[in-house]
Scaffold this active site. Structure first.
Site, PDB file in Angstrom:
ATOM      1  N   SER A 142       3.192  -1.237   6.006  1.00  0.00           N
ATOM      2  CA  SER A 142       3.265   0.289   6.514  1.00  0.00           C
ATOM      3  C   SER A 142       4.622   0.262   7.564  1.00  0.00           C
ATOM      4  O   SER A 142       5.144  -0.979   7.936  1.00  0.00           O
ATOM      5  CB  SER A 142       1.887  -0.473   7.033  1.00  0.00           C
ATOM      6  N   TYR A 154      -2.990  -4.848  14.042  1.00  0.00           N
ATOM      7  CA  TYR A 154      -2.614  -4.219  12.565  1.00  0.00           C
ATOM      8  C   TYR A 154      -0.841  -4.499  12.671  1.00  0.00           C
ATOM      9  O   TYR A 154      -0.640  -5.369  11.185  1.00  0.00           O
ATOM     10  CB  TYR A 154      -2.784  -3.205  12.571  1.00  0.00           C
TER      11      TYR A 154
HETATM   12  P1  NAD Z   1      -8.178   2.556   2.335  1.00  0.00           P
HETATM   13  O1  NAD Z   1      -9.277   1.878   3.460  1.00  0.00           O
HETATM   14  O2  NAD Z   1      -8.791   3.650   1.837  1.00  0.00           O
HETATM   15  O3  NAD Z   1      -8.600   1.757   0.793  1.00  0.00           O
HETATM   16  C1  NAD Z   1      -8.666   0.026   1.450  1.00  0.00           C
HETATM   17  C2  NAD Z   1      -9.346  -0.900   0.074  1.00  0.00           C
HETATM   18  O4  NAD Z   1      -8.620  -1.952   0.378  1.00  0.00           O
HETATM   19  C3  NAD Z   1     -10.353  -0.454  -0.280  1.00  0.00           C
HETATM   20  O5  NAD Z   1     -10.534  -0.338  -1.087  1.00  0.00           O
HETATM   21  C4  NAD Z   1     -10.950  -2.009   0.252  1.00  0.00           C
HETATM   22  O6  NAD Z   1     -12.557  -2.200   0.188  1.00  0.00           O
HETATM   23  C5  NAD Z   1      -9.835  -2.866   0.234  1.00  0.00           C
HETATM   24  N1  NAD Z   1     -10.495  -4.101   1.270  1.00  0.00           N
HETATM   25  C6  NAD Z   1     -10.692  -3.657   2.578  1.00  0.00           C
HETATM   26  N2  NAD Z   1     -10.165  -5.531   2.351  1.00  0.00           N
HETATM   27  C7  NAD Z   1     -10.606  -5.835   1.725  1.00  0.00           C
HETATM   28  C8  NAD Z   1     -10.630  -7.799   1.437  1.00  0.00           C
HETATM   29  N3  NAD Z   1     -11.010  -8.265   2.012  1.00  0.00           N
HETATM   30  N4  NAD Z   1     -10.438  -7.725  -0.036  1.00  0.00           N
HETATM   31  C9  NAD Z   1     -10.453  -6.962  -0.982  1.00  0.00           C
HETATM   32  N5  NAD Z   1     -10.034  -5.759  -0.027  1.00  0.00           N
HETATM   33  C10 NAD Z   1     -10.524  -5.165   0.376  1.00  0.00           C
HETATM   34  O7  NAD Z   1      -6.598   2.171   2.760  1.00  0.00           O
HETATM   35  P2  NAD Z   1      -5.310   2.743   2.039  1.00  0.00           P
HETATM   36  O8  NAD Z   1      -4.892   3.484   3.356  1.00  0.00           O
HETATM   37  O9  NAD Z   1      -5.454   3.106   0.929  1.00  0.00           O
HETATM   38  O10 NAD Z   1      -4.741   1.232   2.539  1.00  0.00           O
HETATM   39  C11 NAD Z   1      -3.672   0.747   1.108  1.00  0.00           C
HETATM   40  C12 NAD Z   1      -2.537  -0.359   1.985  1.00  0.00           C
HETATM   41  O11 NAD Z   1      -1.959   1.121   2.419  1.00  0.00           O
HETATM   42  C13 NAD Z   1      -3.658  -1.116   2.898  1.00  0.00           C
HETATM   43  O12 NAD Z   1      -2.581  -2.271   3.200  1.00  0.00           O
HETATM   44  C14 NAD Z   1      -2.528   0.102   4.476  1.00  0.00           C
HETATM   45  O13 NAD Z   1      -2.676  -1.622   5.194  1.00  0.00           O
HETATM   46  C15 NAD Z   1      -1.475   0.363   3.774  1.00  0.00           C
HETATM   47  N6  NAD Z   1      -1.154   1.874   4.679  1.00  0.00           N
HETATM   48  C16 NAD Z   1      -1.869   2.734   4.540  1.00  0.00           C
HETATM   49  C17 NAD Z   1      -1.293   3.930   4.848  1.00  0.00           C
HETATM   50  C18 NAD Z   1      -1.707   5.290   4.908  1.00  0.00           C
HETATM   51  O14 NAD Z   1      -1.326   5.819   6.246  1.00  0.00           O
HETATM   52  N7  NAD Z   1      -3.233   4.960   4.068  1.00  0.00           N
HETATM   53  C19 NAD Z   1      -0.210   3.679   5.762  1.00  0.00           C
HETATM   54  C20 NAD Z   1       0.874   2.764   5.935  1.00  0.00           C
HETATM   55  C21 NAD Z   1      -0.326   1.427   5.189  1.00  0.00           C
END
Ligand code: NAD
Length: 258
Positions: A142, A154
């Site tokens: 991230s 985080y």
């Molecule tokens: P999201 O919350 O939409 O999806 C995350 C998924 O991870 C969900 O389906 C959830 O059920 C699953 N999950 C959570 N805990 C879990 C566990 N213990 N075991 C298995 N699955 C689990 O999030 P997203 O925005 O799609 O994020 C995906 C990745 O990208 C994450 O690592 C997040 O930190 C990173 N990220 C997202 C953003 C953003 O702006 N959306 C920015 C930077 C980084």
């Protein structure tokens, strides 16, 4: 021959039920990979609707909590029983926690680390023995891991993930396994849907491209890192953030002096 196609390759994606993980599952299946999409739910989540049941897409869904070591062992044993090797692992599952510095508890920190750091470590430990030369791990970091992003648990977890990624790239390189990290900026997903409007506005003000990103834009970079086109890239970190992390805080100065 180098190609963005992933035919005959098996890729495991964590947290694939929605958001970026679901988009990665869709794109990698389109690129010809056998996708093993995993998430917490017992049945394929709505984000994979159609794909998991479609006969044209090569996608299977498995329940996996990434913080559960026995779940990873079971997944590895099942993959072996199918006679497959693992060609790609996308450690995408992640959770956020928005407490500020003076309020966050050790329990908060541990909960986030269990998923964002230990989950990725367990994935690498469990599946790298099934990975041969020419395979690839992509960890999802991230911009929080590149900056002093305010949700401290985080942010600390994503900085820790960078350390894990770099050690893994060094240790697994001699086996022909590449390990790289993508750092998404503000991407439109269920995770960011709950962010405050002020967070959205101020992030956009810090983003040179002036917009949020889409899940497909992250998935495209993941596809590149899994494909033979990136065959000499390991230990790299690629921001997918519209330039947010590149200006080191200089954008507000530049904007103010226009
Ligand atoms: P999201 O919350 O939409 O999806 C995350 C998924 O991870 C969900 O389906 C959830 O059920 C699953 N999950 C959570 N805990 C879990 C566990 N213990 N075991 C298995 N699955 C689990 O999030 P997203 O925005 O799609 O994020 C995906 C990745 O990208 C994450 O690592 C997040 O930190 C990173 N990220 C997202 C953003 C953003 O702006 N959306 C920015 C930077 C980084």
């Amino acid at each position: 021959m180098v190609s963005l196609q992933l035919g005959n390759r098996t890729v495991v994606i964590t947290g694939a039920g929605q958001g970026q993980g679901a988009a990665e599952a869709r794109l990698l299946a389109e690129a010809g990979a056998r996708v093993i999409a995993t998430d917490l739910a017992e049945v394929p989540p709505a984000g994979l609707a159609g794909l998991a049941s479609s006969s044209s897409a090569s996608l299977v869904y498995r329940q996996l909590d990434v913080s559960d070591a026995s779940g990873w062992s079971n997944l590895a044993a099942w993959i072996q029983s199918e006679g497959w090797q693992v060609d790609g692992l996308v450690n995408n599952a992640g959770i956020t926690q928005r407490s500020r510095l003076l309020d966050v508890s050790v329990a908060d920190l541990q909960k986030v680390y269990e998923v964002n750091v230990a989950g990725s470590l367990l994935g690498i430990q469990s599946l790298s023995p099934l990975m041969g030369s020419g395979t690839s791990v992509v960890n999802v970091g991230s911009v929080a891991g590149l900056t002093a992003h305010y949700p401290v648990a985080y942010t600390a977890s994503k900085w820790a993930l960078r350390g894990l990624s770099q050690v893994a790239a060094m240790e697994l390189g001699p086996h022909g396994i590449r390990v790289n990290t993508v750092h998404p900026g503000f991407i439109e997903t269920p995770m960011t849907a709950s962010a405050k409007p002020e967070f959205r506005q101020t992030t956009l003000a810090e983003t040179p491209l002036g917009r949020t990103g889409s899940v497909e834009e992250v998935a495209a970079v993941v596809l590149f890192l899994l494909s033979p086109l990136s065959s000499f890239v390991t230990g790299a970190e690629i921001p997918v953030d519209g330039g947010q992390s590149a200006h080191g805080g200089a954008k507000s100065v530049s904007d103010a002096l226009r």
